[in-house]
Structures are given as C-alpha cells and as structure tokens.
Write a protein that holds these residues in place. Structure first.
Motif, PDB file in Angstrom:
ATOM      1  N   ALA A   1       5.677 -23.136 -15.273  1.00  0.00           N
ATOM      2  CA  ALA A   1       5.145 -23.852 -14.110  1.00  0.00           C
ATOM      3  C   ALA A   1       5.675 -25.281 -14.066  1.00  0.00           C
ATOM      4  O   ALA A   1       5.985 -25.799 -13.003  1.00  0.00           O
ATOM      5  CB  ALA A   1       3.620 -23.855 -14.144  1.00  0.00           C
TER       6      ALA A   1
ATOM      7  N   GLN B   1     -11.668 -19.945  -8.266  1.00  0.00           N
ATOM      8  CA  GLN B   1     -11.099 -20.810  -7.242  1.00  0.00           C
ATOM      9  C   GLN B   1     -12.036 -20.822  -6.031  1.00  0.00           C
ATOM     10  O   GLN B   1     -12.853 -19.915  -5.866  1.00  0.00           O
ATOM     11  CB  GLN B   1      -9.714 -20.310  -6.827  1.00  0.00           C
ATOM     12  CG  GLN B   1      -8.711 -20.248  -7.978  1.00  0.00           C
ATOM     13  CD  GLN B   1      -8.286 -21.624  -8.437  1.00  0.00           C
ATOM     14  OE1 GLN B   1      -7.590 -22.337  -7.743  1.00  0.00           O
ATOM     15  NE2 GLN B   1      -8.717 -21.999  -9.636  1.00  0.00           N
TER      16      GLN B   1
ATOM     17  N   ALA C   1       2.620 -15.281  -2.820  1.00  0.00           N
ATOM     18  CA  ALA C   1       1.689 -14.400  -2.100  1.00  0.00           C
ATOM     19  C   ALA C   1       2.390 -13.203  -1.462  1.00  0.00           C
ATOM     20  O   ALA C   1       1.946 -12.686  -0.445  1.00  0.00           O
ATOM     21  CB  ALA C   1       0.901 -15.182  -1.054  1.00  0.00           C
TER      22      ALA C   1
ATOM     23  N   GLN D   1      -0.879 -27.876  -6.791  1.00  0.00           N
ATOM     24  CA  GLN D   1      -1.104 -26.480  -7.169  1.00  0.00           C
ATOM     25  C   GLN D   1       0.238 -25.786  -7.297  1.00  0.00           C
ATOM     26  O   GLN D   1       1.058 -25.804  -6.382  1.00  0.00           O
ATOM     27  CB  GLN D   1      -1.965 -25.758  -6.127  1.00  0.00           C
ATOM     28  CG  GLN D   1      -2.172 -24.273  -6.456  1.00  0.00           C
ATOM     29  CD  GLN D   1      -3.375 -23.670  -5.749  1.00  0.00           C
ATOM     30  OE1 GLN D   1      -4.489 -24.173  -5.864  1.00  0.00           O
ATOM     31  NE2 GLN D   1      -3.157 -22.598  -5.017  1.00  0.00           N
ATOM     32  N   ILE D   2       0.472 -25.188  -8.454  1.00  0.00           N
ATOM     33  CA  ILE D   2       1.717 -24.465  -8.719  1.00  0.00           C
ATOM     34  C   ILE D   2       1.360 -23.003  -8.884  1.00  0.00           C
ATOM     35  O   ILE D   2       0.592 -22.640  -9.785  1.00  0.00           O
ATOM     36  CB  ILE D   2       2.406 -25.006  -9.986  1.00  0.00           C
ATOM     37  CG1 ILE D   2       2.672 -26.511  -9.841  1.00  0.00           C
ATOM     38  CG2 ILE D   2       3.689 -24.261 -10.253  1.00  0.00           C
ATOM     39  CD1 ILE D   2       3.221 -27.145 -11.088  1.00  0.00           C
ATOM     40  N   ALA D   3       1.869 -22.177  -8.010  1.00  0.00           N
ATOM     41  CA  ALA D   3       1.534 -20.751  -8.027  1.00  0.00           C
ATOM     42  C   ALA D   3       2.807 -19.923  -8.144  1.00  0.00           C
ATOM     43  O   ALA D   3       3.876 -20.336  -7.690  1.00  0.00           O
ATOM     44  CB  ALA D   3       0.767 -20.366  -6.754  1.00  0.00           C
ATOM     45  N   ALA D   4       2.689 -18.774  -8.755  1.00  0.00           N
ATOM     46  CA  ALA D   4       3.821 -17.856  -8.906  1.00  0.00           C
ATOM     47  C   ALA D   4       3.646 -16.666  -7.975  1.00  0.00           C
ATOM     48  O   ALA D   4       2.546 -16.140  -7.838  1.00  0.00           O
ATOM     49  CB  ALA D   4       3.933 -17.377 -10.356  1.00  0.00           C
TER      50      ALA D   4
END
Length: 614
Positions: free
Chosen positions: A383, A352, A367, A361-364
């Motif tokens: 997702a 990245q 953070a 953008q699909i994030a799990a």
C-alpha cells in the motif's frame, strides 16, 4: 564539397530504453560538438571549399613568402667591417618586380530589377468541383447578423479577424454592436438562440444547464494537445529544449527531458504574473445529485500498463516538489487536508462507515467485481512503499504531537496506528531475510510476540510488568551468557523416602513437594508424613527432586518429628551432587552421621526446604 548541415536530434529514447535518459544526454552532447565543429569550419572555408576573402593577410605570411611576392633578389654576403668614417648613403636602387595580382574582391550590389514582362494569355477554365458541405456562419460585422436566422442554440458562431482567415482575434471590445472578437469563440445567448438581439457571449461563459450533448449541453473537444497559461510558450515540437519555464527548470536541475515534452495537456502559471498562484483547481460537489451511489470526485487519474513488450510502469498520479537553495519556506510533494463539520464517526480495522472522514484511503482492487472476461486479480505488492530515489528521508513517518485525538504529546493517550491481531511488523536484514517479527496473537487473551529468527535478544533499559507476569517456554532455551535469564518454571514434585536404596512397604499420609526454577537456581520445599516405614533397612534418603543437583553438594534446612528415641533435632542434611537425592543426617558428638531406618518410626514427619544449583 559544400558545408555540411548541422545534425538535429528530434527523437528521445527516455521512454523506450532502460538507460534512454543517459543515451539522450550523450546524443545531445554529440549534436552540440558536431554543430560547434561545423561553425568553426565555416569560419575558415567557403561553401565551395576555397578560403574566404580577407582570411590570409601579409601578417599571416612568413618573411620568405613575402620576399618572393615582392620580387626581392637574394641577399649578398656581408663585407668586412670598415675602419674609417661612415661614408654618405648610396643612391636608392631600382624597385623590385611587381607581385602577382591579389584575390578578387567581393561582388558588388545587385542592380535594379528589369521591367516586368507582359502578362500571358488566360488559360482555359477548369472543371467545376462538387459542392462542399455548408460551413459555419462567419460574422465579421453588424451587417452579417441577418445570417443568424437559421442558427440553432447549439451552433457555434465563429468570429474571424478581418483580412486573415487563420487568425482569431483576442479582443472583446463592443461585442453586441459589432462582433469583432474571436478567441475564444462566441455563441448566441441561451435566451436568444437566433442571435436576433445581437447579443453574444464567450463559448463556455454561459452554460445550458445540461450535462450530456444529446440533452443540449455544449461540449468543447481538443483532438490533439492543449497548453494553457505559461505552458503556451511550449512550441509542441519534438525538441527537448523549449522556452516554457518548467522545461527550462527541469533541464537546469538534472533532467535530460521535461515532462512537458510528452504531455497531452499542460497548465502552467505564467512566469511573470504575481497573481498566478494555482496552475489548476478542480472541484466537485454533491448537492445537486439525484442518483444514489454517485460520489463527488474532484479529480480522477488512471495509469494503465498494458504494454506487453517493453519494461514500462504506469502511475495513476506522480508528484514532485522542490525546495531550492536559499528559500525559507518548505516543499510538499502532496498535502491532503480533510474537514469534518458533521460529528465524529469512529471506525476500526473491522468496521468501515459511510460517514467516515479519511485523510488518505488506499484500497486494492478498484472495486472491480470478478466476472466473465475480467482478469483475475492477485494481491498487490504494498500500500505504501518508501524508497530512495537518489536521496533519503530523515524520518519515514512522523505523527505531530497534537495530531491524534486524545493526546497532546505530553498528556493523554490516542490511537496512532490500528492493526488487527495477526498482522505483524517484520524487520528485514537482507533480500527476503526476516530477522525480527512483532505481532499479537488472535483474540483478546492471546500473546504479544517479539520473535527473532536468529539468536538476538530484546533489549530494554527498564521493564514495567503491569500485568504481573513473565512467561518462559515450557522447554528451556539455555544461554551461556551469564547475564541472561533463560528460564523460569514453577511446579510440584512427589518426594519419596527410602532406606538403603529400598522402599519396601513404606506408606504415607502426606507426600508433597513444590519448586520454583529461575535460570539455574532451584528452590524447593516439601513434607513427608509416614504411616509405615516399611521393611527396608540402611541409610535414609529422600528421592525424586524435580531437577538433578549440580556438581556441588549443598546443605538444606530440615525438621523432623516423631523420630525414634535419641534422635535430636539438630539435623544436617545435604543435596547430593549429581543426583535427585537429599541425604538426611544429624550432628552429634562433633560428627555428622547419616540417618538410618532405625531413626524413624511408622509416624515420622520430615519437612524440608532449600536452594541448589543445577
């Protein structure tokens, strides 16, 4: 008994029960039915239970009842019909008895009010209450400006409409000459915090240049609900049907309640203003940031499911878009446009980059770093989840012909999907049942795998093997289908010559064999050079074929050299059915005779090739 009151259902079960929406719909129908019954009942009876005046008329009574009310006597029997001319009419009989008095008519109009009585004496004065806190300065005219001397820059100056302490005026006329506007509230200009100049601006129209309240920023707060634009028509009451256009649209298109019913804040475009296009626009820019790590975020949404009792869901964002019958344009549940003016930055599944430009953008994990008191995260389900919600999609995912760099759909090549080796595409046949898997093995030189969990096969109309290789498993997986190629194998074998079943003392300088197996077909070639034919005697044989011959003996091609005197070159050898043996023979005098040890020397050479079925 008095007329009953109409029921009012002011609670919705939509968000509390699995079938709450259907229950709300059924209750609404019951409410309407009971209300209609009460209206019909009120039309035929008074609140005291009696019939209303004028409801019963002579036309609604039977002839018998009417005769009783008039006092008519019973009708006598009819006499025989006369034969002469009709006589003159008789004199009119006496009138019947008068019927009973009719119902009392409606009450007359109320007479004029009587004279007002004398005022009573004034009661004693109550105890004086404690002094309340000082309220905000209220400006109603230009003369009240002198009250601004003690107001600081952050104080709000409210402007009330004359004669009504609860109504904020909505005009903005002549603010500087005499403050008569009230909603939104007005404050002194930042450059004139005491208001001595008489100049005022709308609350929020001129910023302080600050962000936090303790730095001097003005912060407006709404403790309850806020409806803006067309949403202001919603009354905010716990009644399903409301006059705003979105509620009416939702109720008219299958919803049992509008999302407006339970929203904290709503912003709708007016239903009659052609200039209103966007209900809400939000934006953020980063040019004024001085702190590293901040991101310009146009909109942030949270959905938190922390109810441990009810089966509920939480949505960080939820969108609906409708394309109604007859409209020529389309409808989009969500469109994300990304603009890049700063040069292409390439990323891949392993890399990245801070300068990347990503449409979605699909994030799990959000953070959130694990730590003390923070719940341990587990993998999220998916997702992207494409489902049927009482309708279907014609296609799941579509890539526009010119949407991918490097190709226009007719020429060139571009990367549409980037996966890593080991990521598989799974095809499901039922709940928890995978029927096919497609994946690339780890590394550059590993295999690309298409695996069936059953007995299915990969069907292709044409296959272009640009790498020049097709690989079969080391152990054949046989198929009974005559159109299925189930094996391919290349290898070597060591041919062994013998006589009469013995191999005593036989030695070689050359002893090689190669084979290729395609399905049930075996292709071989080999060569034997003797250095000693040994002492065994009898018919010659060559053993140790790589696969047993099938049920039919078939000939092969063979050539011999350095044979005993009298052996001609016209050899007629066969693959012996059901064995791994070749039977060398010769054709002589019209007959085929098997070769024997006497036909060989210590330096004989035999070369052979052939094809047989297993």
């Amino acid at each position: 008994m008095p007329n009953p009151d109409k029921p009012v259902i002011d609670f919705s079960y939509q968000y509390y029960l699995p079938y709450g929406s259907q229950l709300d719909n059924d209750l609404a129908k019951l409410e309407q039915g009971v209300s209609d019954t009460i209206d019909a009942l009120a039309d035929v009876r008074r609140s005291d239970g009696a019939l209303p005046n004028g409801k019963v008329t002579p036309d609604s009574l039977s002839p018998t009842v009417l005769a009783l009310l008039r006092g008519d006597g019973p009708t006598g029997p009819s006499g025989p019909a006369g034969v002469g001319a009709t006589g003159p009419a008789g004199a009119t009989g006496p009138s019947g008895l008068a019927g009973p008095a009719g119902a009392t008519g409606p009450a007359g109009a109320t007479g004029p009010a009587g004279a007002t009585g004398t005022t009573g004496s004034t009661g004693p004065t109550g105890v004086t209450g404690a002094t309340g806190p000082t309220g905000p300065v209220i400006i109603r005219s230009a003369a009240d400006r002198t009250a601004l001397a003690s107001i600081t820059g952050a104080d709000i100056v409210g402007v009330l409409a004359a004669g009504d302490q609860n109504l904020w005026q909505s005009t903005t006329a002549n603010i500087s000459a005499a403050i008569t506007a009230g909603d939104p509230r007005y404050v002194a200009k930042a450059a004139d915090t005491t208001g001595a100049s008489g100049g005022f601006v709308q609350m929020g129209a001129v910023g302080t240049g600050k962000f936090y309240a303790d730095s001097g920023a003005r912060v407006a707060r709404f403790a309850d609900r806020a409806f803006v634009g067309g949403a202001a028509l919603h009354r905010g009451t716990n009644v399903i049907s409301q006059p705003d256009w979105l509620t009416q649209f939702e109720l008219g298109n299958g919803r049992v309640a509008s999302y407006m019913h339970r929203t904290q804040s709503a912003n709708l475009t007016p239903s009659n203003d052609p200039d209103a296009s966007s209900a809400l626009v939000v934006g953020a820019q980063s040019k004024d940031y001085t702190i590293t790590g901040l991101n310009a975020i146009g909109s942030v949404h949270f959905g938190v499911n922390n109810n441990t009792t009810l089966w509920l869901s939480a949505y960080g964002s939820y969108n609906e878009a409708y394309r109604m019958p007859g409209v020529p344009g389309g409808a989009y549940g969500c469109e994300l446009d990304i603009v890049n003016y700063s040069g292409l930055v390439t990323v891949d599944p392993f890399q990245q980059d801070i300068g990347q430009t990503i449409g979605l953008q699909i994030a799990a994990g959000a953070a959130i770093v694990p730590g003390a008191g923070i719940p341990v995260q587990v993998p999220t389900t998916a997702a992207i989840n494409i489902r049927n919600s009482f309708s279907t999609f014609k296609s799941g995912i579509i890539f526009g012909s010119d949407a991918i760099a490097g190709t226009d759909g007719t020429t060139g090549q571009g990367e549409a999907v980037a996966l890593v080796t080991g990521h598989s595409i799974n095809y499901y046949y039922g709940v928890g049942t995978v029927s096919w898997q497609v994946w690339a093995g780890p590394g550059v030189n590993n295999d690309y795998n298409i695996a069936s969990q059953g007995t299915g096969a990969v069907s292709v109309p044409r296959l272009n093997v640009t790498g020049g290789r097709i690989k079969f498993p080391a152990t054949q997986v046989p198929s009974s289908d005559p159109n299925t190629l189930d094996d391919y194998e290349e290898g070597t074998f060591t041919p062994v010559i013998g006589f009469g079943g013995g191999v005593v003392g036989i030695t070689y300088s050359t002893q090689v064999g190669k084979y290729t197996k395609i399905g049930n077909v075996v292709i071989i070639n080999g060569s034997i050079t003797l250095t000693s034919k040994g002492s065994s005697t009898g018919s010659a044989f060559i053993n140790n074929l790589p696969f047993a011959v099938g049920s039919t003996s078939v000939p092969l091609t063979m050539r011999a050299n350095n044979m005993a005197a009298g052996v001609v070159s016209d050899l007629q050898s066969i693959f012996v059915a059901g064995s791994t043996t070749i039977q060398p023979a010769r054709y002589s005098a019209g007959a085929i005779t098997a070769l024997a040890d006497t036909d060989f020397t210590n330096t004989s050479v035999m070369s052979f090739s052939g094809i047989y079925l297993i």
